[in-house]
Design an enzyme around this catalytic site. Structure first.
Site, PDB file in Angstrom:
ATOM      1  N   HIS A   1     -41.387  56.028  30.419  1.00 46.88           N
ATOM      2  CA  HIS A   1     -41.666  55.312  29.179  1.00 46.88           C
ATOM      3  C   HIS A   1     -41.817  56.325  28.045  1.00 46.88           C
ATOM      4  CE1 HIS A   1     -43.362  51.435  31.206  1.00 46.88           C
ATOM      5  NE2 HIS A   1     -42.433  52.014  31.959  1.00 46.88           N
TER       6      HIS A   1
ATOM      7  N   ARG B   1     -41.909  51.113  20.918  1.00 48.37           N
ATOM      8  CA  ARG B   1     -42.628  51.513  19.714  1.00 48.37           C
ATOM      9  C   ARG B   1     -43.976  52.095  20.094  1.00 48.37           C
ATOM     10  NH1 ARG B   1     -45.520  47.257  15.855  1.00 48.37           N
ATOM     11  NH2 ARG B   1     -46.923  47.404  17.649  1.00 48.37           N
ATOM     12  N   GLY B   2     -44.694  51.402  20.973  1.00 45.85           N
ATOM     13  CA  GLY B   2     -46.037  51.804  21.366  1.00 45.85           C
ATOM     14  C   GLY B   2     -47.087  50.982  20.644  1.00 45.85           C
TER      15      GLY B   2
ATOM     16  N   HIS C   1     -42.966  38.457  20.895  1.00 47.51           N
ATOM     17  CA  HIS C   1     -43.907  39.541  20.603  1.00 47.51           C
ATOM     18  C   HIS C   1     -45.042  39.005  19.735  1.00 47.51           C
ATOM     19  CE1 HIS C   1     -45.491  43.345  19.030  1.00 47.51           C
ATOM     20  NE2 HIS C   1     -44.853  43.945  20.023  1.00 47.51           N
TER      21      HIS C   1
ATOM     22  N   GLU D   1     -43.568  49.582  38.712  1.00 46.26           N
ATOM     23  CA  GLU D   1     -44.127  50.405  37.635  1.00 46.26           C
ATOM     24  C   GLU D   1     -45.371  51.132  38.135  1.00 46.26           C
ATOM     25  OE1 GLU D   1     -44.556  49.187  33.274  1.00 46.26           O
ATOM     26  OE2 GLU D   1     -46.640  49.143  33.967  1.00 46.26           O
TER      27      GLU D   1
ATOM     28  N   TYR E   1     -39.944  40.045  25.431  1.00 50.81           N
ATOM     29  CA  TYR E   1     -41.136  39.216  25.517  1.00 50.81           C
ATOM     30  C   TYR E   1     -40.760  37.748  25.659  1.00 50.81           C
ATOM     31  CZ  TYR E   1     -42.946  43.609  23.782  1.00 50.81           C
ATOM     32  OH  TYR E   1     -43.232  44.939  23.637  1.00 50.81           O
TER      33      TYR E   1
ATOM     34  N   THR F   1     -45.402  54.780  33.097  1.00 48.91           N
ATOM     35  CA  THR F   1     -45.912  54.432  31.775  1.00 48.91           C
ATOM     36  C   THR F   1     -46.437  55.650  31.014  1.00 48.91           C
ATOM     37  OG1 THR F   1     -48.221  54.066  32.422  1.00 48.91           O
ATOM     38  CG2 THR F   1     -46.691  52.231  32.737  1.00 48.91           C
TER      39      THR F   1
ATOM     40  N   ALA G   1     -52.112  53.868  27.779  1.00 48.89           N
ATOM     41  CA  ALA G   1     -52.292  52.593  27.088  1.00 48.89           C
ATOM     42  C   ALA G   1     -52.945  52.807  25.732  1.00 48.89           C
ATOM     43  CB  ALA G   1     -53.153  51.662  27.935  1.00 48.89           C
TER      44      ALA G   1
END
Length: 291
Positions: A83, A113-114, A153, A20, A149, A51, A54
């Site tokens: 992404h 989703r973000g 999550h 990544e 996850y 990505t 953030a």
């Protein structure tokens, strides 16, 4: 090339290795970031994911991701996965982004989703990543991957509830999965067993990072809630005041995780390189014979 085809080649038995990367930040020297990407690309991973910013992203934040993804695909000749978040995007904006991706020969997205950012207005077209996944599969031929996850999550009521939400992504057309960072392989194996039991049968790549600073791990835990095994905590405590020692210890810890995962037949490794050619190169050197 669609990422799922990497896993589905005839007689495929090796572990897929991805790295990544992230686009330049507004205050970062572009030349330095692009030089780092060139060094990472030279390692020839199976693909490189790119990505978004953030902390959430507005709809106009996709341009850097598309630019870097295009560089990787069209200049370096390595498959890429961009992404794509939807928390602050309308359906029309997503369609525009998908069209731009196709114009740059990009065939894969990680549908997210973000993060919820109080400073960015949240739109209502997409509530979950599964909604975005279904939308992309209805209106585009771009392939979708999804995030998962191993420890659940942070907003999920339970791990089981999170797994059933994950199954909705698969039913919506998600072809592969990438996990959030984890430091205890036993948690990943437990998650994998539960996922397979409820019919989640797509390839799952394990998300691994080599921790190189105490502040990095503090940010990681606050963002994703990853639990820290006792031996990992001891490592941080012993070397936190010696940056080079901690960097090398973090690389060794990540290598140990990856060796165990590959030996156990993991579908893929998704390495969070944090745009560090040194760390990416050391990890690749340590495991390339296994790949």
């Amino acid at each position: 090339m669609k990422i799922s085809t990497l896993y589905n080649k005839p007689n495929q038995s090796r572990t897929i290795f991805a790295i990544e990367a992230f686009p330049p930040k507004k205050d970062a020297p572009v030349e330095r970031i692009y030089a780092a990407l060139g060094e990472i690309a030279a390692l020839k991973p199976d693909y490189i994911s790119v990505t978004c910013g953030a902390g959430g992203s507005d709809a106009g934040g996709n341009a850097p991701t598309i630019a870097v993804s295009s560089l990787i695909k069209n200049t370096y000749g390595i498959e890429t996965m961009a992404h794509l978040t939807c928390v602050s995007s309308s359906k029309a904006q997503v369609l525009t982004t998908l069209e731009a991706l196709r114009e740059h020969n990009i065939e894969n997205v990680l549908a997210l989703r973000g993060d919820i950012n109080p400073d960015i207005v949240r739109k209502k077209d997409f509530q979950y990543a599964s909604n975005l996944t279904a939308f992309i599969n209805e209106f585009s031929d771009i392939e979708t991957a999804g995030a998962c996850y191993p420890e659940g999550h942070s907003e999920a009521q339970s791990i089981n509830a999170d797994l059933h939400n994950l199954k909705r992504k698969i039913d919506a057309g998600c072809k592969t999965l990438i996990t959030q960072v984890f430091f205890d392989n036993a948690l990943f194996y437990s998650f994998l067993d539960k996922a397979r039991l409820i019919g989640i049968d797509v390839p799952i790549a394990a998300g691994i990072i080599a921790v190189t600073s105490k502040s990095q791990i503090e940010r990681m835990v606050s963002m994703c809630g990853a639990s820290l095994p006792a031996k990992f905590v001891k490592m941080i405590a012993k070397y936190e005041s010696r940056p080079e020692a901690l960097r090398d210890a973090g690389i060794a810890y990540a290598t140990e995780q990856i060796v165990d995962l590959i030996s156990s037949g993991v579908d893929g490794i998704h390495f969070y390189a944090m745009n560090s050619p040194y760390v990416a190169r050391k990890i690749h050197e340590n495991i390339k014979a296994l790949l």
